[in-house]
Each structure stands twice: as structure tokens, then as C-alpha cells.
Write an enzyme that holds these catalytic residues in place. Sequence first.
Site, PDB file in Angstrom:
ATOM      1  N   ASP A 273       0.349  -8.606 -11.586  1.00 53.56           N
ATOM      2  CA  ASP A 273       1.030  -8.232  -9.594  1.00 53.56           C
ATOM      3  C   ASP A 273      -0.148  -7.413  -9.777  1.00 53.56           C
ATOM      4  OD1 ASP A 273       2.360  -8.441  -8.277  1.00 53.56           O
ATOM      5  OD2 ASP A 273       3.399  -6.594  -9.688  1.00 53.56           O
TER       6      ASP A 273
ATOM      7  N   ASP B 222      -2.978   0.002 -16.313  1.00 54.31           N
ATOM      8  CA  ASP B 222      -3.671   0.190 -15.353  1.00 54.31           C
ATOM      9  C   ASP B 222      -4.868   1.253 -14.919  1.00 54.31           C
ATOM     10  OD1 ASP B 222      -1.348  -0.503 -12.935  1.00 54.31           O
ATOM     11  OD2 ASP B 222      -3.177   1.210 -12.073  1.00 54.31           O
TER      12      ASP B 222
ATOM     13  N   LYS C  15       8.247  -4.322 -14.537  1.00 48.72           N
ATOM     14  CA  LYS C  15       7.868  -5.583 -15.408  1.00 48.72           C
ATOM     15  C   LYS C  15       7.907  -5.485 -16.480  1.00 48.72           C
ATOM     16  CE  LYS C  15       6.133  -8.089 -11.210  1.00 48.72           C
ATOM     17  NZ  LYS C  15       6.164  -7.268 -10.227  1.00 48.72           N
TER      18      LYS C  15
ATOM     19  N   ALA D 194       1.599  -0.532 -13.565  1.00 48.04           N
ATOM     20  CA  ALA D 194       2.584   0.557 -13.230  1.00 48.04           C
ATOM     21  C   ALA D 194       2.869   0.291 -11.503  1.00 48.04           C
ATOM     22  CB  ALA D 194       1.539   1.606 -11.989  1.00 48.04           C
ATOM     23  N   PRO D 195       4.498   0.332 -11.736  1.00 47.66           N
ATOM     24  CA  PRO D 195       5.247   2.007 -12.392  1.00 47.66           C
ATOM     25  C   PRO D 195       5.674   1.529 -13.493  1.00 47.66           C
ATOM     26  CG  PRO D 195       6.491   1.023 -10.140  1.00 47.66           C
ATOM     27  CD  PRO D 195       5.091   0.278 -10.389  1.00 47.66           C
ATOM     28  N   GLY D 196       5.196   0.353 -14.016  1.00 45.12           N
ATOM     29  CA  GLY D 196       6.150  -0.444 -15.057  1.00 45.12           C
ATOM     30  C   GLY D 196       6.933  -0.685 -15.279  1.00 45.12           C
TER      31      GLY D 196
ATOM     32  N   CYS E 209       3.186  -9.265  -4.094  1.00 47.44           N
ATOM     33  CA  CYS E 209       4.258  -8.951  -3.333  1.00 47.44           C
ATOM     34  C   CYS E 209       3.461  -8.959  -1.419  1.00 47.44           C
ATOM     35  CB  CYS E 209       5.002  -8.042  -3.344  1.00 47.44           C
ATOM     36  SG  CYS E 209       3.663  -6.451  -3.049  1.00 47.44           S
TER      37      CYS E 209
ATOM     38  N   ASP F 188      -9.861  -0.760 -16.032  1.00 42.34           N
ATOM     39  CA  ASP F 188     -10.065  -1.270 -15.072  1.00 42.34           C
ATOM     40  C   ASP F 188      -9.519  -2.863 -15.800  1.00 42.34           C
ATOM     41  OD1 ASP F 188     -11.128  -3.114 -12.816  1.00 42.34           O
ATOM     42  OD2 ASP F 188     -12.964  -1.697 -12.936  1.00 42.34           O
TER      43      ASP F 188
END
Length: 416
Positions: free
Chosen positions: A306, A263, A246, A242-244, A359, A289
Site C-alpha cells: 500500500d 514500515d 491490512k 502502518a497503521p496495520g 488510496c 526502508d
Amino acid sequence: MARGPKQIRDARTLAVRCLVESSRGRRLVPEAMHRFDHALSSRDLAFAHEMVYGTYRYLPGLEKVLARFCPKPKFPPEIRWLLLSSLYQIGFMRTKDYAVFDEANKLAVHLGYPRLKGLVNAVLRNAQRAGDALWRDKDGADWLLPTWLKDLLAGQHGADAVADWTRTWRDRAELAYWRNDAPVSEEERRSDVVPHGFRRQSALPPEWLSEGRIYIQNESSQAVSELACRLKPKTVLDLCAAPGGKSCYVASFSGCDTLVASDMAPERVALIEENRNRLGLDFETLCADATQLAWDKPLCDLVMLDAPCSGIGILGRHPEIKHHKSQPVDESLKKTQAALLKRGWELVAPGGYLLYTVCSLDMSEVPPPPEGAVVDVQALAHMPSGVPLTHFERLFRISPSNVFDGFCGMLLSKPK
């Protein structure tokens, strides 16, 4: 939605209330701003955004200025943020000082603190009287970074790198997005790095989003997604998707046969599906999970992960993040990151890849590779040319700039 008794019609009121809400709830600015009903013109809304983002960007320095004129501040959050945002206007914006004083005095009353009007006026006028010397060092790292974060980054990357990044963090990052159709406006500037990317200073027309033409995504994320495409996977699993962004990029441009985006929270999976459907794409979603993901499908050519992280790589776009934290990530988050990496690696087919990213610029948020994994520097060369990429012994870093978020990660391959 946290609405007041009346619709907000003043940019400064919206800015102060947004700062209070963002700080109190540790929310990103767009989320905090969305919680208030307002009737501002696009120009006034831009002014409010500049006040909020600018105050957050230079908050460490502004707090020192405030402490100089009010050594033991004991006042409500609304007055604190009113003073800090007004100091930002005096030191960094073109607003006339008399206008700052006048509006701040009015706003103190409007916010419900008429007795503190005199304090507000005194602090701001003392700052004006101090003159240019007060703002002499405002471009230094001490003005932009909390001490703990400056020390962390300098310790891992060196003082010179932090100085370079500080220069990029003085200004708000450009808006970056990608699209899978032809440009429709002369205002659109193509990225010179990522093949489907564009850059823009101003906000996007809302209809572009509603029509499913584009996806707003920073160029670091686009570059990572493009790397995934160039690995030419046929089966892809995107964990913590999420949020999708990639997933949507890979679905649009990789030519893969199967893609599953996963997710752990139903509302986050719904967000992936919303973006997928808006862009007219077709791939599977899964709510689970990722550390305990049950998997009855064939192993994957590529697992993208990510991982949840501190977020301190996106300070150019969200300077508020550095003030929602007071220390580096704790061991609990690092254990979660390691558990995600372990489970993701188990789902990689022999000859396949795992692409792990955060990130963040804290390299401790990249766990050690699993046993048997190969840090694939050769495959990492598929990253688009022009990305500010640095490779270390086991991980890579994308350095922040006005169009790139700061990323750390690693690309692992599984021997056949």
C-alpha cells in the site's frame, strides 16, 4: 498538544481553531482536533465536526462566495476560517442566520480581532441579502473540487465519472469497520459486500476499541485485504504496513502461516504493534526502508504494498486532503512508488503475487509492472462481489462511494 490558555468550551471556537491548525500544518482533521483541549458535549462536538468537514468539503465554492463580498481579503487565518465556516452555516446548515451573525461577531472578538468584527458582520449580512441565488450551484463539481483536481480526474476517468463521484462526496462517508467476533449491538449493520464488515452512522463506543473487538477500516481497504486472503497465501509480507489494518485483517482471516508487517519509521511500526496487540494477534513486525529491505527469509507467496500516495481517493472521509495540495503528485513520489514496487516484486516467490494499491484516483501513481510480471485479471476476480471495481489494461480502480474510498492498484503474479 497545541493548547490555548483555557479549555475550549464552544463548538464554533473549536471548529475555527481546528480549521486553522489543519490548514497551517496540512494535518488531517482528527489529528488537528486532537491538538486542542476542550470540554464539549457529544452534541456540540458533532456540531464542530460538521462545521469543519462541511467547510472543507465545499471550500472551493465558499472561497468564491467570500471573494464576491471581499474581493481583496487581507485578514488573519482565524478570521478567514471564521468567515468561511460561517458562510457554510448560512448556506448548508439549519442554523438560524441571526445566530450565525451573533456568534461570529462574538468569536471575532474572542479570537483577538475586535477591529475586524464589523468586516465579519458585513460579509455575512451581504451573503444573507444575496438570497438563494448565491447557493444555486452548490451541488456542482466546482463547489467541491479545486480546478486542478477536477481537471485531473476528468482527464483520466471522464466527466461523467467525476459527476457521479461528486454526488457521493457531498455527504460525509459512513463509518466502516470489521470485527472478528459476534456483533454486540442492534445498531450494527452488516456490510453487504465485505464478509466481516459493518457500517455505522454514529461514532463507536470507546470501549469497543479498548476491548479489542473491532478495527476501523474503510470497505475498500477491507475488500483489498479480503482479496489477499482469498489468494490463500502461506507467507505474506506487508510493506508500508502502518497503521496495520491490512496486516491485522489478513492475520485474522487468511489462515497464513507467516506474516511480516514492515514500515520505515519506528513510531509507525509501534502503531502496527499497538493494533496487533489490541486485537490479540501474533505476527512479526520489521522497521526498514522497503526500497532497500534486506531479506534473509524465503520468498513470499504474497507481497502487499500500500504505497505512499497523494491520498486523493479518500475525499469522502477527508475532504481536507484536496486543499492540502495544489497540484498532482511530483516525479519524486512516483520514483519512490516505482522503487517500492521493484523491491516488493523481487521478494515474490515464483507462483506468488504482488498486490499494489494506492488510496488515490490518479492512475499515474500506479507504476508500470516489472519485467516478467503478469497482470492477473483472473485472480482479481477473487475481489468480493459488489465492490465498485473497474479493470483497465494494467490496473484496477475502486470507485468512491459513501462506503468505499477511491483506490487504484494492480494484482501481479510471478510465473513459476
